[in-house]
Scaffold this motif. Sequence first.
Motif: not given
Length: 154
Positions: A125-135, A119-123
């Motif tokens: 991938f952060h859009r599909h993560l929750s804000p806490k996991i992305a941080a 569903g996403h690529n390496k560039k």
Amino acid sequence: MVDLSRRTYACRRWDLTSIPCKHAISAINFMRQKPEDYVDACYQTSTYMAIYSNTVKHVNSMDLWLPSDEPAILSPQYNRQPGRPRTKRIKDASEKETDGPKLGRVQKSLKSSNCCILGHNKKTFHRHLSPKIAAAKGTKKRKLNNGDASTTQP
């Protein structure tokens, strides 16, 4: 010097084409004569009509020809010309011709090399993560160009 009796001029154009050049025509007009009289006979209409006065007879159709014992006339053999040969592009399975309409290439789903989720690529991938996991992963937020500090983009 223009020589009207020999029909020559120093530029040699009159000698080569048998048509008087502009210098010769001015000399002919000075002598009060017609330039058409100094043009070679091959350019005259009477010569042209005499050449094409004979008509070419048409040939009967092939079914009226007399049969002969001579071998049939074959087309010339094909000789491959030198150069790099043309090659056909190998088509993808989705591009192969089918009975239905031609379809474009089928795109595979994107798969991230970081988390191996479709569903996403390496560039992105952060859009599909929750804000806490992305941080926690270390994605940085940056300010927009309009200077508004409250609005940020990941």
